[in-house]
Design a protein around this motif. Structure first.
Motif, PDB file in Angstrom:
ATOM      1  N   GLY A   1       0.818  -1.212   0.000  1.00 18.61           N
ATOM      2  CA  GLY A   1       0.000   0.000   0.000  1.00 18.61           C
ATOM      3  C   GLY A   1       0.849   1.257   0.000  1.00 18.61           C
ATOM      4  N   PRO A   2       0.207   2.401   0.169  1.00 23.69           N
ATOM      5  CA  PRO A   2       0.935   3.668   0.078  1.00 23.69           C
ATOM      6  C   PRO A   2       1.748   3.978   1.340  1.00 23.69           C
ATOM      7  N   THR A   3       2.792   4.763   1.154  1.00 21.94           N
ATOM      8  CA  THR A   3       3.530   5.317   2.280  1.00 21.94           C
ATOM      9  C   THR A   3       2.874   6.665   2.562  1.00 21.94           C
ATOM     10  N   VAL A   4       2.186   6.750   3.695  1.00 26.35           N
ATOM     11  CA  VAL A   4       1.272   7.884   3.895  1.00 26.35           C
ATOM     12  C   VAL A   4       1.947   9.114   4.535  1.00 26.35           C
TER      13      VAL A   4
ATOM     14  N   VAL B   1      -1.203  10.692  -2.489  1.00 26.76           N
ATOM     15  CA  VAL B   1      -0.888   9.734  -3.560  1.00 26.76           C
ATOM     16  C   VAL B   1      -1.015  10.464  -4.904  1.00 26.76           C
ATOM     17  N   HIS B   2      -0.089  10.171  -5.803  1.00 26.80           N
ATOM     18  CA  HIS B   2      -0.202  10.753  -7.154  1.00 26.80           C
ATOM     19  C   HIS B   2      -0.855   9.732  -8.076  1.00 26.80           C
ATOM     20  N   LEU B   3      -1.046  10.170  -9.310  1.00 26.32           N
ATOM     21  CA  LEU B   3      -1.786   9.332 -10.245  1.00 26.32           C
ATOM     22  C   LEU B   3      -1.055   8.027 -10.578  1.00 26.32           C
ATOM     23  N   GLY B   4       0.289   8.050 -10.486  1.00 24.80           N
ATOM     24  CA  GLY B   4       1.070   6.830 -10.726  1.00 24.80           C
ATOM     25  C   GLY B   4       0.731   5.780  -9.684  1.00 24.80           C
ATOM     26  N   ASN B   5       0.726   6.187  -8.412  1.00 21.49           N
ATOM     27  CA  ASN B   5       0.336   5.261  -7.340  1.00 21.49           C
ATOM     28  C   ASN B   5      -1.057   4.710  -7.645  1.00 21.49           C
ATOM     29  N   CYS B   6      -1.948   5.615  -8.058  1.00 22.24           N
ATOM     30  CA  CYS B   6      -3.343   5.200  -8.301  1.00 22.24           C
ATOM     31  C   CYS B   6      -3.419   4.160  -9.409  1.00 22.24           C
ATOM     32  N   ARG B   7      -2.539   4.274 -10.407  1.00 22.09           N
ATOM     33  CA  ARG B   7      -2.583   3.275 -11.484  1.00 22.09           C
ATOM     34  C   ARG B   7      -2.391   1.874 -10.899  1.00 22.09           C
ATOM     35  N   THR B   8      -1.410   1.749 -10.013  1.00 24.04           N
ATOM     36  CA  THR B   8      -1.151   0.443  -9.412  1.00 24.04           C
ATOM     37  C   THR B   8      -2.361  -0.031  -8.606  1.00 24.04           C
ATOM     38  N   PHE B   9      -2.942   0.843  -7.797  1.00 27.25           N
ATOM     39  CA  PHE B   9      -4.067   0.414  -6.948  1.00 27.25           C
ATOM     40  C   PHE B   9      -5.322   0.132  -7.780  1.00 27.25           C
TER      41      PHE B   9
ATOM     42  N   GLY C   1       2.433  -5.252  -6.512  1.00 25.67           N
ATOM     43  CA  GLY C   1       2.896  -3.883  -6.276  1.00 25.67           C
ATOM     44  C   GLY C   1       3.381  -3.316  -7.603  1.00 25.67           C
ATOM     45  N   GLY C   2       3.873  -2.104  -7.569  1.00 31.64           N
ATOM     46  CA  GLY C   2       4.424  -1.499  -8.782  1.00 31.64           C
ATOM     47  C   GLY C   2       5.772  -2.133  -9.109  1.00 31.64           C
ATOM     48  N   MET C   3       6.134  -2.074 -10.384  1.00 30.37           N
ATOM     49  CA  MET C   3       7.366  -2.695 -10.868  1.00 30.37           C
ATOM     50  C   MET C   3       8.607  -2.167 -10.148  1.00 30.37           C
ATOM     51  N   ASP C   4       8.549  -0.909  -9.714  1.00 30.16           N
ATOM     52  CA  ASP C   4       9.709  -0.313  -9.049  1.00 30.16           C
ATOM     53  C   ASP C   4      10.010  -0.976  -7.699  1.00 30.16           C
ATOM     54  N   LEU C   5       9.081  -1.786  -7.195  1.00 34.13           N
ATOM     55  CA  LEU C   5       9.316  -2.416  -5.895  1.00 34.13           C
ATOM     56  C   LEU C   5      10.019  -3.769  -6.005  1.00 34.13           C
ATOM     57  N   ALA C   6      10.080  -4.322  -7.227  1.00 40.02           N
ATOM     58  CA  ALA C   6      10.573  -5.700  -7.373  1.00 40.02           C
ATOM     59  C   ALA C   6      12.039  -5.837  -6.970  1.00 40.02           C
TER      60      ALA C   6
ATOM     61  N   ASN D   1       3.126  -1.908 -14.423  1.00 42.92           N
ATOM     62  CA  ASN D   1       4.119  -1.010 -15.016  1.00 42.92           C
ATOM     63  C   ASN D   1       3.805   0.450 -14.654  1.00 42.92           C
ATOM     64  N   MET D   2       4.717   1.309 -14.997  1.00 42.30           N
ATOM     65  CA  MET D   2       4.652   2.688 -14.500  1.00 42.30           C
ATOM     66  C   MET D   2       3.783   3.607 -15.363  1.00 42.30           C
ATOM     67  N   LEU D   3       3.152   4.540 -14.695  1.00 42.65           N
ATOM     68  CA  LEU D   3       2.505   5.656 -15.379  1.00 42.65           C
ATOM     69  C   LEU D   3       3.608   6.680 -15.625  1.00 42.65           C
ATOM     70  N   THR D   4       3.708   7.157 -16.846  1.00 43.46           N
ATOM     71  CA  THR D   4       4.797   8.079 -17.185  1.00 43.46           C
ATOM     72  C   THR D   4       4.238   9.420 -17.661  1.00 43.46           C
TER      73      THR D   4
ATOM     74  N   ARG E   1       8.931   8.244 -15.634  1.00 45.37           N
ATOM     75  CA  ARG E   1       8.088   7.725 -14.568  1.00 45.37           C
ATOM     76  C   ARG E   1       7.527   8.856 -13.700  1.00 45.37           C
ATOM     77  N   MET E   2       6.219   8.808 -13.432  1.00 42.98           N
ATOM     78  CA  MET E   2       5.637   9.815 -12.542  1.00 42.98           C
ATOM     79  C   MET E   2       6.079   9.490 -11.123  1.00 42.98           C
ATOM     80  N   SER E   3       6.729  10.432 -10.475  1.00 38.35           N
ATOM     81  CA  SER E   3       7.131  10.157  -9.093  1.00 38.35           C
ATOM     82  C   SER E   3       7.205  11.457  -8.309  1.00 38.35           C
TER      83      SER E   3
HETATM   84  P1  AMP Z   1       4.709   4.344  -2.356  1.00 35.40           P
HETATM   85  O1  AMP Z   1       3.645   5.141  -1.648  1.00 35.40           O
HETATM   86  O2  AMP Z   1       5.815   5.181  -2.910  1.00 35.40           O
HETATM   87  O3  AMP Z   1       5.213   3.208  -1.505  1.00 35.40           O
HETATM   88  O4  AMP Z   1       4.015   3.692  -3.660  1.00 35.40           O
HETATM   89  C1  AMP Z   1       2.777   3.039  -3.628  1.00 35.40           C
HETATM   90  C2  AMP Z   1       2.627   2.165  -4.863  1.00 35.40           C
HETATM   91  O5  AMP Z   1       2.597   2.951  -6.060  1.00 35.40           O
HETATM   92  C3  AMP Z   1       3.767   1.158  -5.063  1.00 35.40           C
HETATM   93  O6  AMP Z   1       3.219  -0.099  -5.430  1.00 35.40           O
HETATM   94  C4  AMP Z   1       4.570   1.741  -6.185  1.00 35.40           C
HETATM   95  O7  AMP Z   1       5.239   0.741  -6.918  1.00 35.40           O
HETATM   96  C5  AMP Z   1       3.474   2.381  -7.021  1.00 35.40           C
HETATM   97  N1  AMP Z   1       3.966   3.441  -7.931  1.00 35.40           N
HETATM   98  C6  AMP Z   1       4.784   4.485  -7.636  1.00 35.40           C
HETATM   99  N2  AMP Z   1       4.998   5.269  -8.728  1.00 35.40           N
HETATM  100  C7  AMP Z   1       4.269   4.722  -9.749  1.00 35.40           C
HETATM  101  C8  AMP Z   1       4.049   5.069 -11.134  1.00 35.40           C
HETATM  102  N3  AMP Z   1       4.599   6.139 -11.699  1.00 35.40           N
HETATM  103  N4  AMP Z   1       3.223   4.257 -11.862  1.00 35.40           N
HETATM  104  C9  AMP Z   1       2.651   3.167 -11.302  1.00 35.40           C
HETATM  105  N5  AMP Z   1       2.808   2.792 -10.007  1.00 35.40           N
HETATM  106  C10 AMP Z   1       3.609   3.549  -9.235  1.00 35.40           C
END
Ligand code: AMP
Ligand code: ZN
Length: 494
Positions: free
Chosen positions: A30-33, A37-45, A241-246, A273-276, A281-283
């Motif tokens: 889940g999210p680190t609160v 949360v941005h739209l990239g996080n939302c894509r994963t959820f 989770g998102g690919m960046d966590l693997a 995969n990531m929302l860009t 990558r959106m971050s």
């Molecule tokens: P975090 O709050 O940073 O721990 O991220 C929450 C979730 O969002 C994790 O599963 C991340 O992998 C995912 N995430 C972060 N950035 C993106 C992105 N740009 N596109 C898709 N998922 C993302």
């Protein structure tokens, strides 16, 4: 028909075989609160929400666990310094738990707006400190953890002698080591890849707990290992989770579970995969994050207008979850049009007259059934929402033509017509989670187009009183009109 899921661990699509027939155990990070949360996080959820909904549609009983990371996640995923919560709390002179509460509520609100179902359990890291301590202790007892000055580290080199540490992303130790910096004798860790299970807290650290190693707080990776084990067992079906966590977080989760329980925690590892934005990558750290609220109101300098949550959700469904998805005004506007077309056809479908005859056009009837059969086939092929939507768009002209009398009303059999209705409902509403009135702001958009047209006419006639009245009265109800170059006008909600 079996369900196939792409497993990051084996790099193959595998037939899904639940550990307990009829049941699915799924854990998603889940999210680190500590921020919105941005739209990239939302894509994963949103992706995992669709997967959760599809399992339910298939008749599985799902226990979906998605945690809230409310402690222990350090800046840059390092093992020293402040955690993200304490840092913000200090800056804003708040309690860390005020930060956690604010962003947890914000996150839940965003999930509700996107019509994501709540998970079955939403455990927090701070609520499971004793479980994390116990797990760290067991890892030490099993010989894979060591304590230095109140901090507990995982011994990656020792672990790798028995089990391949980089198994999830298929990388050897040498490759992984290349990506790390030399400790230069400064670090208390034995090996460069070692990571903290428990971190000693400085006296001024805001969130700390007693442990066998002194006052401290848990490492980020142990949180997910302890909470997934508690609610889903030592081995469960799916971890996502998102690919960046693997490469780090999930790699470390596997090592922790193996070192503690001698099992790999999940059978299938799924990564979105990531929302860009323009290919990047959106971050949060890159500062290119769009917040859901900015989209829903249009309040962002780079947004041309507001987009309803349904439109954004639909935009995400049009791409497979393992492909990157690039965010742009054009793509969102195309999604808005696409969703309207689809939803109009769905509403037309409800109005088609029932008929009790056989299909008058057997070929069309067979083709409609073929397209409908493929809905489940595409979803069973690693949740391909994009292909299902492709078929839906092929069915749109058929539905509209029957409604408009261009195709005779009894072209399809009553059975096929009923199937068409049921599948559209199941997919659009139950699985894809789109809601009625789905185009959301679309009616408002039409009214706004009308008002903008009236305002332009008034201006052309130099009737500034009317043109100002339209602008001011809209402002009074929270709708801002912006004058663009070339006489164009756009609007957004406050
Ligand atoms: P975090 O709050 O940073 O721990 O991220 C929450 C979730 O969002 C994790 O599963 C991340 O992998 C995912 N995430 C972060 N950035 C993106 C992105 N740009 N596109 C898709 N998922 C993302
Ligand atoms: Zn996690």
């Amino acid at each position: 028909m079996s369900l196939k899921i792409y497993n990051t661990l084996t790099r193959e699509k595998e037939e899904f075989k639940p550990i307990t027939p009829g049941h699915v155990g799924m854990y998603v990070c889940g999210p680190t609160v500590y921020s919105d949360v941005h739209l990239g996080n939302c894509r994963t959820f949103i992706s995992f929400d669709i997967i959760y909904r599809y399992f339910k549609y298939l008749g599985y009983k799902v226990r979906y666990v998605r945690n809230i990371t409310d402690a222990g996640h350090l800046e840059g995923d390092r093992d020293e310094g402040d955690d993200k919560f304490s840092k913000i709390a200090r800056l804003q002179q708040l309690e860390p738990m005020e930060i956690v509460q604010k962003y947890t509520l914000g996150f839940r609100d965003v999930m509700r707006q996107f019509n994501c179902l709540p998970p079955s359990i939403e455990p927090t890291a701070t609520g499971h400190i004793s479980e994390q301590i116990r797990m760290a202790q067991q890892i030490i007892d099993n010989g894979y953890g060591y304590v230095v000055n109140g901090t507990v580290y995982f011994d990656v080199e020792k672990y790798n002698k028995e089990k391949p540490y980089g198994i999830l992303t298929n990388r050897k130790m040498e490759e992984l080591l290349e990506g790390t910096r030399d400790l230069g004798g400064q670090d208390e860790k034995k090996g460069r890849l070692d990571f903290a299970l428990w971190i000693k807290a400085k006296p001024e650290h805001l969130m700390q707990w007693p442990s066998p190693w002194g006052m401290g707080f848990p490492g980020w990776h142990i949180e997910c290992s302890a909470m997934s084990e508690k609610y889903l067992g030592k081995q469960f079906d799916i971890h996502g989770g998102g690919m960046d966590l693997a490469a780090t977080h999930h790699t470390n989760e596997i090592a922790q579970s193996q070192a503690c329980y001698h099992t790999s925690p999940a059978n299938i590892w799924m990564h979105t995969n990531m929302l860009t934005v323009n290919g990047t990558r959106m971050s949060k750290s890159l500062g290119n994050g769009f917040l859901p609220g900015e989209l829903f109101t249009g309040n962002h300098p780079l947004l041309e207008k507001a987009y309803a949550p349904n439109v954004v959700r639909f935009f995400m469904l049009q791409t497979h979850y393992r492909s990157t998805l690039d965010f742009s005004n054009e793509a969102l506007q195309a999604s808005e049009k696409g969703l309207k077309r689809l939803w109009d056809a769905y509403e037309n479908l409800a109005k088609l007259p029932a008929n009790d005859t056989a299909a008058a056009d057997a070929e069309l009837d067979a083709n409609v059934n073929k397209l409908l059969n493929e809905f489940d086939e595409f979803m069973n092929d690693d949740f391909n929402t994009a292909k299902v939507l492709g078929n839906m768009f092929e069915l749109v002209p058929v539905i509209n033509s029957i409604k408009d009398g261009l195709i005779r009303a009894d072209a399809l059999s009553s059975q096929t017509l009923e199937r068409l209705r049921q599948k559209f409902k199941a997919y659009l509403e139950d699985i894809f989670g789109l809601q009625s009135g789905s185009a959301g702001n679309e009616k408002l958009g039409e009214v706004m187009d009308m008002l903008i047209g009236m305002r332009k006419e008034a201006r052309a006639k130099k009737d500034f009183a009317t043109s100002d009245r339209i602008r001011d009265q809209l402002a009074a109800i929270g709708i801002q009109l912006k004058d663009e170059k070339g006489g164009a006008m756009s609007w957004n909600l406050e």
